[in-house]
Design a protein around this motif. Structure first.
Motif, PDB file in Angstrom:
ATOM      1  N   UNK A  99     131.926   2.245  42.265  1.00 27.44           N
ATOM      2  CA  UNK A  99     131.289   3.044  43.323  1.00 27.44           C
ATOM      3  C   UNK A  99     129.813   3.256  43.012  1.00 27.44           C
ATOM      4  N   UNK A 100     129.501   3.470  41.730  1.00 24.86           N
ATOM      5  CA  UNK A 100     128.105   3.635  41.322  1.00 24.86           C
ATOM      6  C   UNK A 100     127.287   2.387  41.620  1.00 24.86           C
ATOM      7  N   UNK A 101     127.853   1.224  41.294  1.00 24.64           N
ATOM      8  CA  UNK A 101     127.139  -0.029  41.531  1.00 24.64           C
ATOM      9  C   UNK A 101     126.870  -0.215  43.026  1.00 24.64           C
ATOM     10  N   UNK A 102     127.872   0.057  43.865  1.00 25.01           N
ATOM     11  CA  UNK A 102     127.683  -0.071  45.310  1.00 25.01           C
ATOM     12  C   UNK A 102     126.614   0.891  45.811  1.00 25.01           C
ATOM     13  N   UNK A 103     126.638   2.118  45.304  1.00 25.68           N
ATOM     14  CA  UNK A 103     125.626   3.096  45.716  1.00 25.68           C
ATOM     15  C   UNK A 103     124.231   2.669  45.264  1.00 25.68           C
ATOM     16  N   UNK A 104     124.127   2.159  44.033  1.00 20.58           N
ATOM     17  CA  UNK A 104     122.819   1.740  43.525  1.00 20.58           C
ATOM     18  C   UNK A 104     122.287   0.513  44.257  1.00 20.58           C
ATOM     19  N   UNK A 105     123.179  -0.343  44.719  1.00 15.74           N
ATOM     20  CA  UNK A 105     122.757  -1.477  45.555  1.00 15.74           C
ATOM     21  C   UNK A 105     122.112  -0.945  46.842  1.00 15.74           C
ATOM     22  N   UNK A 106     122.734   0.053  47.452  1.00 15.03           N
ATOM     23  CA  UNK A 106     122.165   0.663  48.660  1.00 15.03           C
ATOM     24  C   UNK A 106     120.816   1.312  48.345  1.00 15.03           C
ATOM     25  N   UNK A 107     120.728   1.976  47.179  1.00 12.76           N
ATOM     26  CA  UNK A 107     119.491   2.677  46.824  1.00 12.76           C
ATOM     27  C   UNK A 107     118.336   1.703  46.653  1.00 12.76           C
ATOM     28  N   UNK A 108     118.566   0.609  45.885  1.00  9.13           N
ATOM     29  CA  UNK A 108     117.470  -0.338  45.653  1.00  9.13           C
ATOM     30  C   UNK A 108     117.105  -1.070  46.938  1.00  9.13           C
ATOM     31  N   UNK A 109     118.080  -1.317  47.790  1.00 10.54           N
ATOM     32  CA  UNK A 109     117.814  -1.982  49.068  1.00 10.54           C
ATOM     33  C   UNK A 109     116.936  -1.102  49.960  1.00 10.54           C
ATOM     34  N   UNK A 110     117.328   0.160  50.110  1.00  8.05           N
ATOM     35  CA  UNK A 110     116.555   1.069  50.957  1.00  8.05           C
ATOM     36  C   UNK A 110     115.193   1.388  50.342  1.00  8.05           C
ATOM     37  N   UNK A 111     115.148   1.524  49.010  1.00  3.65           N
ATOM     38  CA  UNK A 111     113.873   1.792  48.347  1.00  3.65           C
ATOM     39  C   UNK A 111     112.904   0.629  48.536  1.00  3.65           C
ATOM     40  N   UNK A 112     113.406  -0.597  48.462  1.00  2.00           N
ATOM     41  CA  UNK A 112     112.554  -1.772  48.643  1.00  2.00           C
ATOM     42  C   UNK A 112     111.980  -1.819  50.051  1.00  2.00           C
ATOM     43  N   UNK A 113     112.817  -1.528  51.046  1.00  2.00           N
ATOM     44  CA  UNK A 113     112.330  -1.520  52.421  1.00  2.00           C
ATOM     45  C   UNK A 113     111.317  -0.392  52.638  1.00  2.00           C
ATOM     46  N   UNK A 114     111.596   0.778  52.071  1.00  2.00           N
ATOM     47  CA  UNK A 114     110.665   1.900  52.219  1.00  2.00           C
ATOM     48  C   UNK A 114     109.353   1.632  51.502  1.00  2.00           C
ATOM     49  N   UNK A 115     109.406   0.924  50.349  1.00  2.00           N
ATOM     50  CA  UNK A 115     108.168   0.616  49.630  1.00  2.00           C
ATOM     51  C   UNK A 115     107.236  -0.240  50.474  1.00  2.00           C
ATOM     52  N   UNK A 116     107.814  -1.135  51.273  1.00  2.00           N
ATOM     53  CA  UNK A 116     107.000  -1.954  52.173  1.00  2.00           C
ATOM     54  C   UNK A 116     106.279  -1.077  53.193  1.00  2.00           C
ATOM     55  N   UNK A 117     107.017  -0.151  53.786  1.00  2.00           N
ATOM     56  CA  UNK A 117     106.407   0.749  54.765  1.00  2.00           C
ATOM     57  C   UNK A 117     105.344   1.624  54.116  1.00  2.00           C
ATOM     58  N   UNK A 118     105.581   2.041  52.877  1.00  2.00           N
ATOM     59  CA  UNK A 118     104.623   2.909  52.187  1.00  2.00           C
ATOM     60  C   UNK A 118     103.342   2.159  51.855  1.00  2.00           C
ATOM     61  N   UNK A 119     103.470   0.964  51.268  1.00  4.03           N
ATOM     62  CA  UNK A 119     102.287   0.193  50.880  1.00  4.03           C
ATOM     63  C   UNK A 119     101.430  -0.168  52.091  1.00  4.03           C
ATOM     64  N   UNK A 120     102.071  -0.803  53.088  1.00  7.10           N
ATOM     65  CA  UNK A 120     101.304  -1.289  54.230  1.00  7.10           C
ATOM     66  C   UNK A 120     100.929  -0.160  55.185  1.00  7.10           C
ATOM     67  N   UNK A 121     101.774   0.856  55.282  1.00  7.43           N
ATOM     68  CA  UNK A 121     101.427   2.008  56.107  1.00  7.43           C
ATOM     69  C   UNK A 121     100.224   2.745  55.540  1.00  7.43           C
ATOM     70  N   UNK A 122     100.189   2.901  54.218  1.00  6.11           N
ATOM     71  CA  UNK A 122      99.046   3.557  53.578  1.00  6.11           C
ATOM     72  C   UNK A 122      97.783   2.726  53.767  1.00  6.11           C
ATOM     73  N   UNK A 123      97.900   1.413  53.611  1.00  8.41           N
ATOM     74  CA  UNK A 123      96.734   0.539  53.806  1.00  8.41           C
ATOM     75  C   UNK A 123      96.222   0.620  55.233  1.00  8.41           C
ATOM     76  N   UNK A 124      97.128   0.648  56.200  1.00 10.50           N
ATOM     77  CA  UNK A 124      96.728   0.710  57.605  1.00 10.50           C
ATOM     78  C   UNK A 124      96.025   2.037  57.904  1.00 10.50           C
ATOM     79  N   UNK A 125      96.532   3.131  57.349  1.00 12.26           N
ATOM     80  CA  UNK A 125      95.910   4.431  57.582  1.00 12.26           C
ATOM     81  C   UNK A 125      94.523   4.488  56.952  1.00 12.26           C
ATOM     82  N   UNK A 126      94.393   3.975  55.720  1.00  9.63           N
ATOM     83  CA  UNK A 126      93.088   3.970  55.053  1.00  9.63           C
ATOM     84  C   UNK A 126      92.106   3.093  55.809  1.00  9.63           C
TER      85      UNK A 126
END
Length: 394
Positions: A99-126
């Motif tokens: 169950x931990x492995x499945x949850x961590x797969x979801x965490x890294x997947x969502x974190x990776x997608x959010x990191x894209x929004x954070x990096x490029x969203x921050x660049x666009x705002x700046x």
């Protein structure tokens, strides 16, 4: 008895033949494919038979071809490999592990997608802030870690409570699952900037494309790459309790090959990028500007008449002194080109998403530029002086 003896010898001979010649055939085929692809890109396939030799293909070219493909796959799947490493090392044998492995797969997947929004969203705002603002990388990394921490708290909170109630290791479990694990997974998510750079560096947009559409396209491409590059680690982790390690590696490798093929289909720049790595590592292509000396007795003056060569004659009138680069060098054949080929080759690595006409256009311009190149023999070409790096338009 004689027939049995003959059959045994035949089987041994067949085994020996396959052992020796199958790897040789495979390695030679890979090298031939890479060299032929380069000549086809620059429109000079007529040089193929004049420059090849079995010994050169059988020895070192296959090694460089395999290394270039391996390096690309390592960069592309590096976050996936790290994710698999971080989660695979969770060795605790209990009812919560899967169950931990499945949850961590979801965490890294969502974190990776959010990191894209954070990096490029921050660049666009700046970029649209109306004033110069420095990129605060530490702030972006902190936000990504906070996202990973929040997701870990959301998905693994119940497991943490159960482990504390059954095992009693409160501080250790909290630090492991809600501090260290989010840190590792956010690190894997941030490393996506390296494979993304390969694709975004040469991405071009048609004239008139608005900034918002460009940002949305970049984000969509990034998410596409993240999703596909995470698949191998997900498959590897989910197979760990179902089959042997050899089968896990085999199936994961096959999936990686399939993903690379899909990326080849949508982004035509990728095969050209791998090919460029192969050409530079093997020395077949060298885009470093040099002054080359070519004997005047072997080639007529009209051979280098075009002004793009920036050529002069030596003081003893025995050599043409040319500012040039080598776009093809194999066997006894050297194909030297004027310095303007450097920019043409860089432009040929650019691409527009799902636009084959653009790919054909830049490749056609490269072939037109290569038509100014000249073929000379290896033993007649003198390398005299390295020139300063040529400035190219960005």
């Amino acid at each position: 008895m004689e027939n049995n003896e003959i059959n045994k010898r035949f089987v041994k001979l067949q085994t020996w033949f396959l052992t020796i010649f199958t790897p040789a055939f495979a390695s030679t085929s890979i090298a031939v494919l890479f060299v032929w692809s380069h000549l086809a890109r620059i429109g000079q396939t007529g040089l193929f038979l004049d420059s090849i030799s079995f010994s050169s293909f059988f020895s070192y070219l296959m090694v460089f071809a395999c290394v270039s493909m391996l390096l690309f796959c390592i960069v592309l799947f590096m976050p996936s490999l790290l994710t698999g490493l971080f989660l695979f090392n969770y060795k605790r044998e209990n009812s919560f592990r899967d169950e931990l492995i499945e949850n961590n797969i979801k965490i890294v997947f969502l974190t990776s997608l959010l990191s894209t929004l954070i990096f490029f969203g921050y660049f666009f705002l700046v970029h649209n802030a109306g004033k110069e603002v420095a990129q605060n990388v530490l702030l972006q990394l902190s936000i990504i870690w906070l996202c990973s921490f929040t997701l870990a708290l959301w998905f693994n909170r119940s497991i943490t409570c159960k482990q504390i109630s059954t095992e009693g290791k409160k501080i250790k479990n909290i630090l492991s699952m809600h501090v260290l694990q989010p840190t590792f997974l956010s690190l894997a998510a941030c490393i996506y900037i390296f494979p993304l750079d390969l694709f975004l560096r040469t991405l071009k947009f048609p004239e008139g494309t608005g900034e918002i559409r460009q940002v949305l396209t970049v984000i969509a491409l990034s998410m596409f790459l993240i999703i596909f590059s995470l698949i191998p680690s997900i498959v590897f982790l989910r197979l760990r309790t179902q089959t042997s390690l050899l089968n896990q590696v085999t199936m994961t490798g096959g999936i990686m090959a399939g993903i690379v093929f899909i990326i080849f289909t949508f982004v035509h720049m990728v095969p050209a990028l791998i090919l460029t790595m192969f050409l530079k590592m093997s020395g077949i292509m060298d885009l470093t500007p040099y002054v080359y000396g070519v004997p005047t007795a072997s080639y007529p003056a009209e051979y280098f008449r075009d002004s793009v060569w920036q050529g002069v004659r030596s003081s003893d009138d025995k050599y043409y002194l040319l500012k040039a680069v080598k776009i093809y060098s194999l066997g006894d054949i050297r194909l030297i080109c004027p310095l303007n080929i450097i920019q043409s080759y860089k432009d040929s690595l650019q691409y527009q998403l799902l636009d084959t006409d653009y790919d054909n256009s830049v490749r056609g311009k490269l072939q037109d530029a290569v038509s100014q190149c000249r073929r000379v023999k290896n033993q007649e070409l003198l390398t005299l002086e390295k020139l300063p790096q040529v400035e190219t338009k960005k």
